[in-house]
Structure formats: structure tokens, C-alpha cells
Enzyme design. Sequence first.
Site, PDB file in Angstrom:
ATOM      1  N   GLU A 152     -40.398  16.981 -58.794  1.00 53.56           N
ATOM      2  CA  GLU A 152     -41.620  17.186 -58.005  1.00 53.56           C
ATOM      3  C   GLU A 152     -42.164  15.925 -57.351  1.00 53.56           C
ATOM      4  OE1 GLU A 152     -41.009  18.597 -60.898  1.00 53.56           O
ATOM      5  OE2 GLU A 152     -41.658  20.697 -60.895  1.00 53.56           O
ATOM      6  N   GLY A 156     -39.785  24.231 -61.160  1.00 50.49           N
ATOM      7  CA  GLY A 156     -40.190  25.474 -61.823  1.00 50.49           C
ATOM      8  C   GLY A 156     -39.053  26.135 -62.587  1.00 50.49           C
ATOM      9  N   GLU A 173     -39.050  24.466 -65.841  1.00 48.84           N
ATOM     10  CA  GLU A 173     -40.267  24.892 -66.549  1.00 48.84           C
ATOM     11  C   GLU A 173     -40.111  26.300 -67.128  1.00 48.84           C
ATOM     12  OE1 GLU A 173     -42.558  23.691 -63.072  1.00 48.84           O
ATOM     13  OE2 GLU A 173     -43.881  22.555 -64.400  1.00 48.84           O
ATOM     14  N   ALA A 203     -39.743  26.083 -57.658  1.00 50.48           N
ATOM     15  CA  ALA A 203     -40.667  26.891 -56.861  1.00 50.48           C
ATOM     16  C   ALA A 203     -40.209  26.822 -55.417  1.00 50.48           C
ATOM     17  CB  ALA A 203     -42.075  26.334 -56.992  1.00 50.48           C
TER      18      ALA A 203
HETATM   19  N1  COA Z   1     -37.282  26.166 -52.352  1.00 50.74           N
HETATM   20  C1  COA Z   1     -36.887  26.800 -51.234  1.00 50.74           C
HETATM   21  N2  COA Z   1     -35.612  26.860 -50.820  1.00 50.74           N
HETATM   22  C2  COA Z   1     -34.701  26.258 -51.583  1.00 50.74           C
HETATM   23  C3  COA Z   1     -35.033  25.584 -52.777  1.00 50.74           C
HETATM   24  C4  COA Z   1     -36.394  25.565 -53.157  1.00 50.74           C
HETATM   25  N3  COA Z   1     -36.806  24.981 -54.298  1.00 50.74           N
HETATM   26  N4  COA Z   1     -33.896  25.069 -53.314  1.00 50.74           N
HETATM   27  C5  COA Z   1     -32.893  25.422 -52.491  1.00 50.74           C
HETATM   28  N5  COA Z   1     -33.372  26.124 -51.453  1.00 50.74           N
HETATM   29  C6  COA Z   1     -32.627  26.711 -50.324  1.00 50.74           C
HETATM   30  C7  COA Z   1     -32.256  25.654 -49.286  1.00 50.74           C
HETATM   31  O1  COA Z   1     -33.335  25.401 -48.417  1.00 50.74           O
HETATM   32  C8  COA Z   1     -31.088  26.338 -48.618  1.00 50.74           C
HETATM   33  O2  COA Z   1     -31.595  27.341 -47.757  1.00 50.74           O
HETATM   34  P1  COA Z   1     -30.982  27.503 -46.258  1.00 50.74           P
HETATM   35  O3  COA Z   1     -29.542  27.826 -46.484  1.00 50.74           O
HETATM   36  O4  COA Z   1     -31.766  28.632 -45.680  1.00 50.74           O
HETATM   37  O5  COA Z   1     -31.176  26.185 -45.580  1.00 50.74           O
HETATM   38  C9  COA Z   1     -30.390  27.058 -49.758  1.00 50.74           C
HETATM   39  O6  COA Z   1     -31.388  27.199 -50.792  1.00 50.74           O
HETATM   40  C10 COA Z   1     -29.216  26.293 -50.333  1.00 50.74           C
HETATM   41  O7  COA Z   1     -29.668  25.011 -50.709  1.00 50.74           O
HETATM   42  P2  COA Z   1     -28.987  23.644 -50.200  1.00 50.74           P
HETATM   43  O8  COA Z   1     -30.024  22.574 -50.254  1.00 50.74           O
HETATM   44  O9  COA Z   1     -28.300  23.864 -48.907  1.00 50.74           O
HETATM   45  O10 COA Z   1     -27.882  23.430 -51.321  1.00 50.74           O
HETATM   46  P3  COA Z   1     -27.259  22.046 -51.803  1.00 50.74           P
HETATM   47  O11 COA Z   1     -26.119  22.392 -52.680  1.00 50.74           O
HETATM   48  O12 COA Z   1     -26.997  21.160 -50.633  1.00 50.74           O
HETATM   49  O13 COA Z   1     -28.410  21.328 -52.698  1.00 50.74           O
HETATM   50  C11 COA Z   1     -30.152  21.286 -54.358  1.00 50.74           C
HETATM   51  C12 COA Z   1     -28.817  21.929 -53.881  1.00 50.74           C
HETATM   52  C13 COA Z   1     -30.637  22.068 -55.572  1.00 50.74           C
HETATM   53  C14 COA Z   1     -29.888  19.838 -54.747  1.00 50.74           C
HETATM   54  C15 COA Z   1     -31.173  21.347 -53.204  1.00 50.74           C
HETATM   55  O14 COA Z   1     -31.224  22.680 -52.721  1.00 50.74           O
HETATM   56  C16 COA Z   1     -32.567  20.955 -53.602  1.00 50.74           C
HETATM   57  O15 COA Z   1     -32.855  19.776 -53.777  1.00 50.74           O
HETATM   58  N6  COA Z   1     -33.497  21.949 -53.766  1.00 50.74           N
HETATM   59  C17 COA Z   1     -34.871  21.708 -54.053  1.00 50.74           C
HETATM   60  C18 COA Z   1     -35.040  21.383 -55.525  1.00 50.74           C
HETATM   61  C19 COA Z   1     -36.485  21.052 -55.816  1.00 50.74           C
HETATM   62  O16 COA Z   1     -37.025  20.070 -55.348  1.00 50.74           O
HETATM   63  N7  COA Z   1     -37.106  21.907 -56.636  1.00 50.74           N
HETATM   64  C20 COA Z   1     -38.436  21.710 -57.082  1.00 50.74           C
HETATM   65  C21 COA Z   1     -39.423  22.326 -56.182  1.00 50.74           C
HETATM   66  S1  COA Z   1     -41.048  22.046 -56.800  1.00 50.74           S
END
Ligand code: COA
Length: 256
Positions: free
Chosen positions: A132, A109, A112, A64
Site C-alpha cells: 500500500e 487486501g 489481509e 483492493a
Molecule cells: N486493482 C485493480 N486491478 C488490478 C489489481 C488491483 N489491485 N491488480 C491487478 N489488476 C489488474 C491489472 O490492472 C490488469 O488489468 P488490465 O489487464 O485490464 O490492464 C490485470 O489485473 C493483470 O495485472 P497485470 O498488472 O497486468 O499483471 P502482472 O503479472 O504484470 O503484475 C501484479 C501482477 C500483482 C504484480 C500487479 O498486477 C500489481 O502490482 N497489482 C497491484 C497490487 C497492489 O498494489 N495491491 C494492493 C492494492 S491496495
Amino acid sequence: MSTVLVARDGALAVVTVNRPDKLNALDHATIAELTATFVALGADVEVRAIVLTGAGEKAFIAGADVLGLSKQGVLDGKANARHGQALTLAIESAPKPVIAAINGFALGGGLEMALACDLRYASPNAKLGQPEVGLGIIPGYGGTQRLPRLIGVGKALELVMTGDPVTAEDALRIGLVNGVFPQAELLASVKTVAQRIVARGRNAVALSKQAIRRGIHLPLAEGLELEADLFGIVSSTDEMREGTRAFLEKRKPNWT
Ligand code: COA
């Protein structure tokens, strides 16, 4: 611009979540669009199977959209969970197979969504998890309910309480995905699986999905009654007559 792409390939529909710059994270509007898309594809008789994937090479769906989550309070928090749950229910209850092609991160999500699909295939770069608790929330789009039903309570508690993702290989070992295909071949391989299902009896596939999906929530005796009822329904179809006759005549069925 739409964040949901739908491409038709014969009887298959491929739904792609298209926010690659945000790793296909699900914002409110994307969830609404996906729900409407799955309802429409579920009702479209020309579509026999649906494949769900994410745009780009890095992510299926990275969860999400955390920006939206960061602003929520009690009431809209519950409403947000219901909004995402409505999407996963639309996927799960579609009267045709839905298959996830997990081409990278499937987190929160995103996992999910995959859990609501009937089958899941991943590429080796995929990471699957429910992170989460690291954000101070719990899975809210069905993860706490569907994950233990799929992989068992013990493994589900481990994934949800640690928040640690698993690799595609580990996901295969614990039954979280049905198979792993090289990334370049993932979509084509998933379409091949979908075509194998499409070649079977359409009603038989839909009713067998229904028997399992509804039956899992019932005591065994009621589940067996449901199965017998659906067996009765499928026995009334031209499809059943053609399928059984084709076997006896040693030929392929000619479904109409
Ligand atoms: N919500 C909003 N934005 C998200 C996102 C999410 N769940 N997951 C990734 N993004 C965005 C990042 O903020 C970034 O945006 P920006 O370039 O404007 O800063 C872009 O996507 C790329 O992500 P980034 O974190 O730079 O890539 P990465 O390769 O370093 O890391 C992940 C990848 C998946 C490990 C990391 O993005 C992450 O932990 N995301 C969240 C996952 C999460 O907690 N999901 C559950 C939410 S309930």
C-alpha cells in the site's frame, strides 16, 4: 455475473474469488458478496470448514481494486476501510475453521483476507505483501493490526513500510503461512487439512477457536477466565462425553 463462487464438497465449502482477469482484485461489490457469503456459511450447520482461494493460476487476491481506491476522499476512504474490515471480521469470527489456499499473489487486501483466516497454506509461486505505501495509502482491511499479531511487530513494520512482498518460502520461515504445497496439489492438500479438523469434535474446534480469537485481546488473567468458562461449556456437551468415552473404550468417537 457473480464474482464469488461457492462449491460444496461434503462438509467443506470452497469459496473462490472469481475475477481472474483482474487477478481477483476486490471491488466494492465483491467485498459485499464475500461478506454475505461468509456470514451465510458461518450460520450453515452443514458446513464444517471453509476454504478460501482465488480463480486462475496466478493470483489468490491481488488486493483492493485500485480503480475504486483512486477515486476516494476522506469520508468514503474511511467507509471503504470499514467495508473491507467487515469482511475480514466476518471471516475471523466465523464459528468454524476458515483456511486460505494462497495460489499466487496475496497482496494488500488479499493478504489481509488471508490474515483473517485461521490457517494459511501457499503454493511456491505465491507472493505475499502489503504494497500500500507504494500507492500512497496504508493497509486498511486489518493489515496493520493482524500482521504484527501474527508475525511480530518487527517483521510487520518491515513488510508494511517497505511494501516489498515475500516469497512463499520466506512466508513459511516467518510464520506468515502454515505450510507450502505444490501448486497442482494446493487445494487438495488444504482440503485434507480441513478434513482432519472436521474429524474432531465440532464444538471443541469452535470453542478453541473462540478462546484463542477472543483471548488474544485480553490480559492473561481474563483470558484464563474466558478459557475456563468455555471449558465449562464444552464439558456440558454430548460431544465431550462421547470423545472421552471413545478414548477409554479404545475406539474412534462417533460424533452425532
Ligand atoms: N486493482 C485493480 N486491478 C488490478 C489489481 C488491483 N489491485 N491488480 C491487478 N489488476 C489488474 C491489472 O490492472 C490488469 O488489468 P488490465 O489487464 O485490464 O490492464 C490485470 O489485473 C493483470 O495485472 P497485470 O498488472 O497486468 O499483471 P502482472 O503479472 O504484470 O503484475 C501484479 C501482477 C500483482 C504484480 C500487479 O498486477 C500489481 O502490482 N497489482 C497491484 C497490487 C497492489 O498494489 N495491491 C494492493 C492494492 S491496495
